[in-house]
Write an enzyme that holds these catalytic residues in place. Structure first.
Site, PDB file in Angstrom:
ATOM      1  N   ASP A  67     -39.094   1.434 -40.822  1.00  0.00           N
ATOM      2  CA  ASP A  67     -37.990   0.536 -40.444  1.00  0.00           C
ATOM      3  C   ASP A  67     -38.033   0.316 -38.925  1.00  0.00           C
ATOM      4  O   ASP A  67     -38.517   1.165 -38.184  1.00  0.00           O
ATOM      5  CB  ASP A  67     -36.637   1.176 -40.782  1.00  0.00           C
ATOM      6  N   ARG A 107     -42.914  -6.405 -42.707  1.00  0.00           N
ATOM      7  CA  ARG A 107     -41.608  -6.921 -43.148  1.00  0.00           C
ATOM      8  C   ARG A 107     -40.993  -7.703 -41.987  1.00  0.00           C
ATOM      9  O   ARG A 107     -40.908  -7.190 -40.874  1.00  0.00           O
ATOM     10  CB  ARG A 107     -40.689  -5.756 -43.520  1.00  0.00           C
TER      11      ARG A 107
HETATM   12  C1  LIG Z   1     -35.146  -5.394 -47.345  1.00  0.00           C
HETATM   13  C2  LIG Z   1     -34.514  -5.426 -45.991  1.00  0.00           C
HETATM   14  C3  LIG Z   1     -34.930  -4.538 -45.020  1.00  0.00           C
HETATM   15  C4  LIG Z   1     -34.383  -4.592 -43.746  1.00  0.00           C
HETATM   16  N1  LIG Z   1     -34.867  -3.748 -42.764  1.00  0.00           N
HETATM   17  C5  LIG Z   1     -34.395  -3.880 -41.512  1.00  0.00           C
HETATM   18  C6  LIG Z   1     -34.957  -3.131 -40.442  1.00  0.00           C
HETATM   19  O1  LIG Z   1     -35.878  -2.326 -40.606  1.00  0.00           O
HETATM   20  N2  LIG Z   1     -34.439  -3.308 -39.195  1.00  0.00           N
HETATM   21  C7  LIG Z   1     -33.411  -4.202 -38.945  1.00  0.00           C
HETATM   22  O2  LIG Z   1     -33.004  -4.360 -37.787  1.00  0.00           O
HETATM   23  N3  LIG Z   1     -32.853  -4.898 -39.955  1.00  0.00           N
HETATM   24  C8  LIG Z   1     -33.318  -4.762 -41.217  1.00  0.00           C
HETATM   25  N4  LIG Z   1     -32.755  -5.509 -42.213  1.00  0.00           N
HETATM   26  C9  LIG Z   1     -31.489  -6.260 -41.969  1.00  0.00           C
HETATM   27  C10 LIG Z   1     -31.751  -7.632 -41.424  1.00  0.00           C
HETATM   28  O3  LIG Z   1     -32.284  -7.566 -40.122  1.00  0.00           O
HETATM   29  C11 LIG Z   1     -30.471  -8.481 -41.399  1.00  0.00           C
HETATM   30  O4  LIG Z   1     -29.536  -7.840 -40.592  1.00  0.00           O
HETATM   31  C12 LIG Z   1     -29.859  -8.695 -42.768  1.00  0.00           C
HETATM   32  O5  LIG Z   1     -30.825  -8.877 -43.745  1.00  0.00           O
HETATM   33  C13 LIG Z   1     -28.967  -9.952 -42.726  1.00  0.00           C
HETATM   34  O6  LIG Z   1     -29.729 -11.098 -42.458  1.00  0.00           O
HETATM   35  P1  LIG Z   1     -30.071 -12.189 -43.568  1.00  0.00           P
HETATM   36  O7  LIG Z   1     -31.450 -12.662 -43.267  1.00  0.00           O
HETATM   37  O8  LIG Z   1     -29.928 -11.601 -44.899  1.00  0.00           O
HETATM   38  O9  LIG Z   1     -29.091 -13.386 -43.328  1.00  0.00           O
HETATM   39  P2  LIG Z   1     -27.656 -13.576 -42.628  1.00  0.00           P
HETATM   40  O10 LIG Z   1     -27.902 -14.356 -41.380  1.00  0.00           O
HETATM   41  O11 LIG Z   1     -26.874 -12.308 -42.539  1.00  0.00           O
HETATM   42  O12 LIG Z   1     -26.964 -14.507 -43.701  1.00  0.00           O
HETATM   43  C14 LIG Z   1     -27.496 -15.788 -43.996  1.00  0.00           C
HETATM   44  C15 LIG Z   1     -27.006 -16.234 -45.350  1.00  0.00           C
HETATM   45  O13 LIG Z   1     -27.500 -15.328 -46.359  1.00  0.00           O
HETATM   46  C16 LIG Z   1     -26.522 -15.190 -47.400  1.00  0.00           C
HETATM   47  N5  LIG Z   1     -26.030 -13.799 -47.426  1.00  0.00           N
HETATM   48  C17 LIG Z   1     -26.185 -12.880 -46.479  1.00  0.00           C
HETATM   49  N6  LIG Z   1     -25.575 -11.726 -46.827  1.00  0.00           N
HETATM   50  C18 LIG Z   1     -25.015 -11.952 -48.027  1.00  0.00           C
HETATM   51  C19 LIG Z   1     -24.218 -11.167 -48.908  1.00  0.00           C
HETATM   52  N7  LIG Z   1     -23.835  -9.915 -48.585  1.00  0.00           N
HETATM   53  N8  LIG Z   1     -23.817 -11.721 -50.068  1.00  0.00           N
HETATM   54  C20 LIG Z   1     -24.157 -12.997 -50.374  1.00  0.00           C
HETATM   55  N9  LIG Z   1     -24.888 -13.796 -49.580  1.00  0.00           N
HETATM   56  C21 LIG Z   1     -25.311 -13.282 -48.414  1.00  0.00           C
HETATM   57  C22 LIG Z   1     -25.366 -16.123 -47.027  1.00  0.00           C
HETATM   58  O14 LIG Z   1     -25.601 -17.379 -47.610  1.00  0.00           O
HETATM   59  C23 LIG Z   1     -25.492 -16.216 -45.523  1.00  0.00           C
HETATM   60  O15 LIG Z   1     -24.912 -17.382 -44.969  1.00  0.00           O
HETATM   61  C24 LIG Z   1     -33.339  -5.510 -43.477  1.00  0.00           C
HETATM   62  C25 LIG Z   1     -32.919  -6.413 -44.452  1.00  0.00           C
HETATM   63  C26 LIG Z   1     -33.508  -6.387 -45.681  1.00  0.00           C
HETATM   64  C27 LIG Z   1     -33.075  -7.403 -46.686  1.00  0.00           C
END
Ligand SMILES: Cc1cc2nc3c(=O)[nH]c(=O)nc-3n(C[C@H](O)[C@H](O)[C@H](O)COP(=O)(O)OP(=O)(O)OC[C@H]3O[C@@H](n4cnc5c(N)ncnc54)[C@H](O)[C@@H]3O)c2cc1C
Length: 308
Positions: A134, A184
């Site tokens: 991560d 990732r």
């Molecule tokens: C598998 C995985 C591993 C990750 N690993 C890391 C890591 O190692 N380090 C790190 O800093 N971050 C990590 N993250 C978190 C990531 O950086 C984001 O903070 C997080 O995924 C939110 O961004 P988003 O791209 O989903 O979109 P966002 O900008 O949060 O949301 C965009 C759109 O996605 C949809 N959405 C988002 N959340 C939801 C919800 N709860 N329910 C319904 N719809 C939703 C909505 O339509 C929203 O408008 C990881 C995320 C994932 C999925």
């Protein structure tokens, strides 16, 4: 950054709030939505259910920012036990592990973190699966990428995570897009200063697409971690444009978030990996999830207020 998001992330470090959240019964329901449970057995049960429904999994034993070598050792032991169970339960082919280097000693000593991560990689190899490191806040990025390079000498399948909110990430993508490289790509979950990170959502999204293009154009294995419907659509298009077949890249989403979409993408033939956190140290993780979605936070605060 959105002020509510900054406030929630600040609350994540506050001990009084931590105690209130941890001891309030309603918390358990909210926690269960995002966290598989506190034990290895519960993590395996959730993994089995997800795998049986056609998904793949990456498991995260919760914990971070460890400043105690003994606690770092406990985290390593938890991963060794988990990997053993994944192998014994015939789940290793479809379930890997995600490791936060700060949970295995990175803040104490980089060599300790490298040695501990090496032990987890060796156990993963024996179990027949892989490890992804991560990515945490920007002060750890260089150290994490150095440890990644070291681990990849022995275990070239070790996965990296890059965050599109950091200014540096397009360069990191170019460097890590080579053959066999598992990367990732996510937007990034930490409160970062504007000197190193974009604050504007649009810039973060544009950065994401640029980085995705760089990864898809390379010979590695991109892992697109996002719940964003617009990005999922763009990524599906870009993958076709780069002549990437399903199986030469994957989508990743968090446990409990957009489960229907996870199944829909898997139904279309894509590899979809669900990030499944488990363990007793769920507080920091939960706070980051709530910070991303103010609607969840409002629900949570109302529930807390009605019980206090
Ligand atoms: C598998 C995985 C591993 C990750 N690993 C890391 C890591 O190692 N380090 C790190 O800093 N971050 C990590 N993250 C978190 C990531 O950086 C984001 O903070 C997080 O995924 C939110 O961004 P988003 O791209 O989903 O979109 P966002 O900008 O949060 O949301 C965009 C759109 O996605 C949809 N959405 C988002 N959340 C939801 C919800 N709860 N329910 C319904 N719809 C939703 C909505 O339509 C929203 O408008 C990881 C995320 C994932 C999925």
């Amino acid at each position: 950054m959105n002020p509510l998001r900054s406030l929630i992330l600040a609350a994540a470090g506050n001990d009084a709030i931590r105690k209130l959240v941890a001891t309030t019964p309603i918390s358990r329901d909210v926690v269960r939505r995002f966290v598989a449970g506190e034990t290895t057995a519960e993590a395996i049960t959730v993994t089995r259910t997800l795998v049986d429904s056609g998904l793949t999994v990456t498991l995260d034993y919760l914990g971070e920012d460890t400043t105690d070598a003994e606690l770092a050792e406990q985290t390593v032991q938890a991963y060794l036990k988990l990997l053993d169970r994944l192998h014994a339960e015939n789940l290793a082919e479809r379930a890997e592990v995600s490791v936060k280097l700060s949970a295995v000693g990175q803040l104490l000593d980089e060599t300790l973190a490298l040695n501990n991560a090496s032990r987890i990689c060796a156990a993963a190899e024996q179990a027949g699966t892989t490890v992804t490191l991560d990515m945490e806040d920007h002060t750890t990025t260089d150290s994490t990428l150095r440890i990644l390079d070291e681990l990849r000498r022995t275990w070239p399948w070790t996965g990296a995570v890059l965050q599109s909110y950091l200014h540096r990430t397009l360069d990191d993508c170019a460097r890590l897009a080579g053959s066999g490289s598992r990367v990732r790509l996510c937007k990034g979950a930490y409160a970062e200063p504007e000197q190193v990170a974009f604050a504007d959502k649009h810039e973060i999204d544009v950065g994401y697409v640029r980085c995705a293009n760089a990864l898809l154009a390379g010979d590695g294995y991109p892992m697109f971690a996002t719940h964003d419907p617009r990005l999922v659509e763009i990524l599906s298009e870009r993958a076709k444009w780069h002549d990437r077949k399903p199986g030469s890249f994957e989508f990743q989403m968090l446990y409990g978030i957009r489960p229907d979409e996870q199944l829909r993408l898997a139904g279309e033939g894509h590899t979809v990996r669900v990030y499944v956190p488990y363990g007793e140290q769920w507080y920091g993780y939960l706070m980051r999830r709530l910070a991303e979605r103010p609607a969840n936070m409002a629900f949570f605060l109302r529930a807390l207020a009605s019980r206090s």
